[in-house]
Design a protein around this motif. Sequence first.
Motif, PDB file in Angstrom:
ATOM      1  N   VAL A   9      39.635  24.095  -9.677  1.00 41.57           N
ATOM      2  CA  VAL A   9      39.410  22.733 -10.127  1.00 41.57           C
ATOM      3  C   VAL A   9      40.396  21.877  -9.343  1.00 41.57           C
ATOM      4  N   GLY A  10      39.847  21.086  -8.422  1.00 38.06           N
ATOM      5  CA  GLY A  10      40.738  20.333  -7.558  1.00 38.06           C
ATOM      6  C   GLY A  10      41.481  21.271  -6.635  1.00 38.06           C
ATOM      7  N   MET A  11      42.716  20.911  -6.335  1.00 39.44           N
ATOM      8  CA  MET A  11      43.498  21.785  -5.456  1.00 39.44           C
ATOM      9  C   MET A  11      44.358  22.728  -6.269  1.00 39.44           C
TER      10      MET A  11
ATOM     11  N   ASP B   8      32.445   8.054  -4.707  1.00 44.72           N
ATOM     12  CA  ASP B   8      32.351   9.283  -3.903  1.00 44.72           C
ATOM     13  C   ASP B   8      32.151   8.959  -2.443  1.00 44.72           C
ATOM     14  N   ARG B  11      35.228   7.827  -0.910  1.00 42.26           N
ATOM     15  CA  ARG B  11      36.136   8.954  -0.761  1.00 42.26           C
ATOM     16  C   ARG B  11      35.798   9.771   0.474  1.00 42.26           C
ATOM     17  N   TYR B  12      34.489  10.040   0.652  1.00 43.72           N
ATOM     18  CA  TYR B  12      34.100  10.857   1.802  1.00 43.72           C
ATOM     19  C   TYR B  12      34.365  10.123   3.104  1.00 43.72           C
ATOM     20  N   MET B  76      39.781  14.757  -1.163  1.00 45.91           N
ATOM     21  CA  MET B  76      38.583  15.552  -1.424  1.00 45.91           C
ATOM     22  C   MET B  76      38.657  16.229  -2.792  1.00 45.91           C
ATOM     23  N   PHE B  77      39.811  16.773  -3.099  1.00 44.46           N
ATOM     24  CA  PHE B  77      39.867  17.657  -4.258  1.00 44.46           C
ATOM     25  C   PHE B  77      40.735  17.146  -5.394  1.00 44.46           C
TER      26      PHE B  77
ATOM     27  N   MET C  13      38.330  26.071  -1.802  1.00 42.39           N
ATOM     28  CA  MET C  13      39.646  26.138  -2.419  1.00 42.39           C
ATOM     29  C   MET C  13      39.772  27.275  -3.433  1.00 42.39           C
TER      30      MET C  13
END
Lengths: 173, 79, 248
Positions: A9-11, B8, B11-12, B76-77, C13
């Motif tokens: 979830v996320g980084m 989004d 963001r991209y 991104m995350f 990830m």
Amino acid sequence: MATNTNDAVGMPQLDFSTFPNQIFWLVVTLVVIYLILSRVALPRIGSILAERSGTITADIDAAETYKRQASEAEAAYNKALEDARAQAHKIVEEMRADIQADLDVAIQKADAEIAARTAESERRIAEIRDSANEAVEEVARDTAREILALFGVKAEDKAIDDSVSTRVKGGAA
Amino acid sequence: METLALADMGRYIGVGLTAIGMGGAAIGVGNIAGNFLSGALRNPAAAPGQTAMLFIGIAFAEALGIFSFLVALLLMFAV
Amino acid sequence: MADANGSLAIRPMDQFVVRPLFGGETVGMFTITNVTLWMALTVLAVTAVMVLGARGRALVPTRGQSVAELAYGFIYKMIEDVTGRDGLRFFPYIMTIFMFVFFANILGLIPWAFTTTSHFAVTAVLALSVFISVTVLGFVLNGAAFLRLFWVDSAPLALRPILAVIEIISYFVRPVSHSIRLAGAMMAGHAVAKVFAGFAAALGVAFVVPVLAVTALYALELLVAVIQAYVFTILTCVYLKDALHPHH
């Protein structure tokens, strides 16, 4: 988003709840590696390397010694050669000097001989010359007496002799 | 939903823009390696002693590219 | 990724998730996780190379012993060249850092492996320990003279305060760049490899192209893993040099 723990979830790097766990195990790992390296591995490898460089240094030293010995032997050989050459040279010189001396003596002797013979010959020649002069004087005296007798001149023998010998000597002179 | 899609998209686009930063780092690393090579060809004797400096320089230049990559990842995350 | 229900669900990830090995959901401080596993493997690898490799103590080294001696000589010479001879006191510490980072990077390249050095928690602890020990050492060895590190004598007097500010900022940025460089490089390569591997799964017959790309990338990653370990260590040596010889 899936709820499975396998999914990120996320980084995951920013999931601070796992930080204590990671830091704890990292510290444990680093301490263990440090102990293994500093207590066992590094001294052992260090001693191996020191031993090897010691061996190499010793070998190089030995090689150096041998090389020095070889060059010393070569120097000794060269010196011996030089000495022998000098000796030979000296002997040759001595021999030459000896021969020269002998030769000088012989030449001197020969010179002396020659001188003696020459003197002898000169003496003989002088004798001969003297006797020849006497003979000439004799003949001249006799001749003078005969001539005087022919011309009928009376002369004392002594006067005739004196005048003839004076003339002959003066002519010869 | 509309605003979320718009966010989004932004963001991209931002992630794509951060990739330019990595290109800059690539130029920097190329510069360092190229200059090292030309210097090493001029004076090959001095080159082995300077490889450490080469790697330090590359590391510094590359770190900035990695920072931009990190920003991309965060966008991104994490954001 | 945002589109979890899309067809192209590449999750680059996921490989970095810390999870407990023996069941359970929560990751406590002492939980045995994949971090524990891969760090233990790192310890084993270091032991295998540095202890078992040099076990024979042969005068003419065997293959394994050569590797151990090579690693020893490499770091020894690095410290000698970069830090100076007085830096050799810290040889075991720097060797520990190098060995850990090197083997963590290399082991992380094994498929399905977990790369411990791709986590900021790990690299930040490493970098901060270097930063703090260098700073403390600098003040202990040089006293207040350590502050001359920030006062550039060769610059014109008017510029020196400005340079001092820049130097101080760059000094404090050091642990940040030191740690993020390593973790970022590791993470980047692994994530990109994962993305390409995901393409291979999605493309069907044309999978050959991404597989070739992953192969090339893997070679690059191997290089990066070694170079990052080298760079992390040499920067440690550079920082250590500042503590031992603070004048420029």
